[in-house]
Design a protein around this motif. Structure first.
Motif, PDB file in Angstrom:
ATOM      1  N   PRO A  35       0.835  -1.207   0.000  1.00  0.00           N
ATOM      2  CA  PRO A  35       0.000   0.000   0.000  1.00  0.00           C
ATOM      3  C   PRO A  35       0.867   1.254   0.000  1.00  0.00           C
ATOM      4  O   PRO A  35       1.992   1.260   0.495  1.00  0.00           O
ATOM      5  CB  PRO A  35      -0.806  -0.112   1.285  1.00  0.00           C
ATOM      6  N   TYR A  36       0.327   2.257  -0.646  1.00  0.00           N
ATOM      7  CA  TYR A  36       0.914   3.595  -0.696  1.00  0.00           C
ATOM      8  C   TYR A  36       1.488   4.014   0.666  1.00  0.00           C
ATOM      9  O   TYR A  36       2.603   4.516   0.776  1.00  0.00           O
ATOM     10  CB  TYR A  36      -0.223   4.545  -1.057  1.00  0.00           C
ATOM     11  N   THR A  37       0.680   3.770   1.719  1.00  0.00           N
ATOM     12  CA  THR A  37       1.065   4.198   3.062  1.00  0.00           C
ATOM     13  C   THR A  37       2.248   3.403   3.625  1.00  0.00           C
ATOM     14  O   THR A  37       2.805   3.775   4.651  1.00  0.00           O
ATOM     15  CB  THR A  37      -0.132   4.019   4.011  1.00  0.00           C
ATOM     16  N   ALA A  38       2.624   2.310   2.958  1.00  0.00           N
ATOM     17  CA  ALA A  38       3.771   1.539   3.439  1.00  0.00           C
ATOM     18  C   ALA A  38       5.083   2.090   2.878  1.00  0.00           C
ATOM     19  O   ALA A  38       6.146   1.901   3.463  1.00  0.00           O
ATOM     20  CB  ALA A  38       3.626   0.062   3.049  1.00  0.00           C
ATOM     21  N   LEU A  39       4.978   2.781   1.747  1.00  0.00           N
ATOM     22  CA  LEU A  39       6.200   3.165   1.031  1.00  0.00           C
ATOM     23  C   LEU A  39       7.143   3.998   1.892  1.00  0.00           C
ATOM     24  O   LEU A  39       8.355   3.786   1.902  1.00  0.00           O
ATOM     25  CB  LEU A  39       5.857   3.912  -0.254  1.00  0.00           C
ATOM     26  N   LYS A  40       6.575   4.957   2.648  1.00  0.00           N
ATOM     27  CA  LYS A  40       7.445   5.853   3.419  1.00  0.00           C
ATOM     28  C   LYS A  40       8.223   5.104   4.500  1.00  0.00           C
ATOM     29  O   LYS A  40       9.221   5.611   5.004  1.00  0.00           O
ATOM     30  CB  LYS A  40       6.644   7.007   4.029  1.00  0.00           C
ATOM     31  N   HIS A  41       7.753   3.898   4.858  1.00  0.00           N
ATOM     32  CA  HIS A  41       8.464   3.125   5.879  1.00  0.00           C
ATOM     33  C   HIS A  41       9.456   2.127   5.281  1.00  0.00           C
ATOM     34  O   HIS A  41      10.157   1.427   6.004  1.00  0.00           O
ATOM     35  CB  HIS A  41       7.460   2.363   6.757  1.00  0.00           C
ATOM     36  N   LEU A  42       9.495   2.045   3.943  1.00  0.00           N
ATOM     37  CA  LEU A  42      10.302   0.990   3.301  1.00  0.00           C
ATOM     38  C   LEU A  42      11.793   1.275   3.344  1.00  0.00           C
ATOM     39  O   LEU A  42      12.610   0.404   3.051  1.00  0.00           O
ATOM     40  CB  LEU A  42       9.884   0.820   1.847  1.00  0.00           C
TER      41      LEU A  42
END
Lengths: 192, 192, 192, 192, 192, 192
Positions: D82-89
């Motif tokens: 999900p889009y919202t996971a990208l910043k934590h990748l």
């Protein structure tokens, strides 16, 4: 209840799952609902009524069909009690009382209310040949549906037990209507 | 019942729909099931227990959490009676009796059976602060879910009535736990 | 994040499928979601905690239950990485880092945030008996669910491989908690 | 991987939900999957390629179409972050690395493997006109789908934010391909 | 029809089930839809086109891919006629006529309408190597999907008959493209 | 066709979606199927027959009910042609011919075959008061279902057009049976 409200209420039956299947591990995405089931019962009632008529049994088709259509309307407000809940419901007749009250509630104010209450009572008392036919159709519809679940790969102790219970409940009706014995035998072959 | 049989039986809760939503025109394809609901109640119980603890209320978190996890296990064998069925069930206490028998049946033979029966009884009697907390969480979970259905466009008289009934049932608990008043107010804003 | 926002966020878990099953050919219409899974893990944790307690293991039930409820909250914002994605995620610990950041994000501003972060860290570090119990429950819940899919007719190399992987991951915990060996053996009989 | 294994693997895309919608409260029963999405992207790529061709833009239709078909194959093994996971990748490029490894894994042993790796790299680097066209089609497909969800009554802050993010991501492409401005404007009217 | 209207119309394909599966007892909750199917056909066309190219067959990849993407667009307005309906449709060519009119209707006013009509006609006439390739891909996609249904436990006379019919329809194409014989043999092993 | 085969075939109607709704953006997860629809038509036929009877219209209830149950059986083998396909089907009467052949095929070998063919012909010819009543019920069932979709938030040009078309098709029947005017008016209020 005005007619449009009654029709909206009956629409609920398209969303009330037949709980027995859920307890056999059938997922919500493929569970039969009460509207689908009622279609089955009405179609089987029609086919058997004509077959019985052809082979000499006398019965009132209009009453049988009406009973088939009406037999589960109460579930539009109380849902479908699972088989496994019945033994905890209390004295025999409790379920019938609950359903009768619920049906009366749904039909309140309808000019022909008493006709439908009467059909439903006739159905639950199982005395007339028409009521027996609708019960036989109800059980047969479960066998057909079980065969279709079996074709999809479903196998479980619960499903086997449900089949056995339905076959046992059908017994008095196969004696009443020996014409359906062959049908039960064919379905049994497909389930095994 | 051996432990594996109990776990298989509890798995049913993933397939038992919360009937109240079905009667609000929520389709089977998006209805909440009892397992999902129980997750919600446990999570809210945990969050509120800590919040109440932080602001001075004394309670036993272990018992509250255990009660939340256990509170709907009986539905694994009797399904979820819709709200609209309750008034036809007979004398007050009938539902409690049915659920108690069903839970006893599910747990028969389990060494710790009496612990879970006790937790369930405590929950249904609503006397202890832990039982009250779980009831508050149960109602709050319905408000959150109603907000999510509202976000998907669902609007009906039945849904509005359900919301009103839940807010009313919550009343004694918002008095008991004034800390949740703000939460209810926020959710109400989202539903209206 | 205000409490109502957190509850709405956790509601996502009812829509996040457990990806492992999807890769075993389970259709979206019958895939387990994270909320259902968490219910299972909490219920198994409760049952095992009591069983271990009865047979002499010392543990903190409150912490174990809280951990079970919290263990997958991060997935409300990052979804469920499939097993097959892990090997491509980079150095060991990457998944843990991502989840920790996501959880921190979800809980930001919550007065008790650090408690939940701590529970989640304890869970992912697998050192305490409570963390081990929750991991054992997590794996056991997968075995039960696999048995139910098996009952519905699902058979595939992927499902067999998943079972084998879960049994292997369970190994250290069956040594830690020999009381669960019988349960695993019963489930294995149902899957084969 | 033999061709039949690759085809079975790509079949997974019919079961991988587009996670962005799930986080906008779209239920699993109506979420778009990656196979459906890819159909959309391929169809839009074809239509736009011809429209651009008609109005003078030079591009290689075969490469654009192939890229559209291939662009999400990696998700058959790693799912849809999900889009919202990208910043934590982690560092920029992490997602690209993961997908590239996953795609390489899926295609290992295939004689034409390098062709598809090349197409996928071209797509993710966004330099060529064909890659830009496929990205534009990818974003446009999201606008169309959002309009359809809007028609079904879905309204949420998350859905509005997703729309805004997609419109922003589309910006460079509407400058590159001014022919699509009208289309975006029409869709915006339907969403508002 | 403006481009946004065409895209909205094509979105219907995500909701049009492939009727053949429904008649094989596949439930609506796991039936393939036309958009998913088209993705499959496009992916297989791409993979086979490259494989044929590698082994010496000359073909125009752009036209083959475009044909694959377009081949079922008419179903966005007329749905998917089940196989069993064809024999009742009247003289040979009736289905083709209906689809051609429906496609013309969907594309009316589109500047490149004639290109897509031409691709669709080429597809239905089955003369060119590209059209034959897309037909082969169409049948192969059905074999792969049947294997996946088989893995889920589905077994029925209807499914066996569908498989046999597809294998027979594939015959001329396995002669045309002997490179796919191995693939068919592998899939057959998985289905039996 | 033996009776068990006929019942298995009719079971298909639980999986045949009513295509008109799909083209109004209703997702597969909440689309009405033909069995559910037939239940509605039978229930409305029963209710209206009694209401008309009460207010003086003479009709044969048995024939009306039988016709309602039978009217869509042909769709068990040919599916539900969407409204938008009809104009491409060729000369008036084509659809009737196809359905008649399909029904004959389903019923071949059944002793009472001609009775059902006759009921179906009477229904499609719309001359008798019973046939008109079933058509009125068919249209009314669509209005009720549209109201329920409207309650779930569905809004689209296609849905509005469908409603308008159904109201127009109902016109001759509201003249024939003025008793239903009030019902249509109530439903219209709920849809607007």
């Amino acid at each position: 209840m005005k007619l449009n409200e009654l029709l909206e209420r009956l629409n609920n039956l398209k969303r009330i799952p037949r709980t027995g299947w859920l307890l056999c591990n059938i997922p919500l995405g493929e569970v039969e609902d009460v509207a689908q089931h009622t279609f089955d019962v009405a179609a089987i009632t029609l086919l058997l009524a004509d077959e019985l008529g052809r082979t000499g049994t006398k019965l009132n088709r209009e009453r049988a069909l009406s009973m088939a259509v009406v037999h589960d309307w109460a579930e539009a407000s109380i849902g479908d009690f699972p088989y496994t809940a019945l033994k905890h419901l209390g004295p025999a007749g409790t379920k019938k009382n609950i359903e009768e009250k619920a049906l009366g509630d749904i039909l309140r104010g309808l000019p022909n209310k008493e006709k439908y209450m009467g059909l439903w009572r006739e159905y639950s008392e199982k005395h007339t040949v028409e009521a027996k036919l609708v019960h036989a159709s109800d059980y047969l519809s479960m066998l057909v549906q079980a065969v279709k679940y079996h074709e999809r790969g479903h196998r479980s102790r619960e499903l086997d037990e449900l089949w056995a219970a339905v076959e046992k409940d059908l017994q008095p009706y196969t004696e009443e209507f020996p014409q359906i014995k062959g049908l039960v035998a064919e379905l049994r072959k497909l389930f095994r």
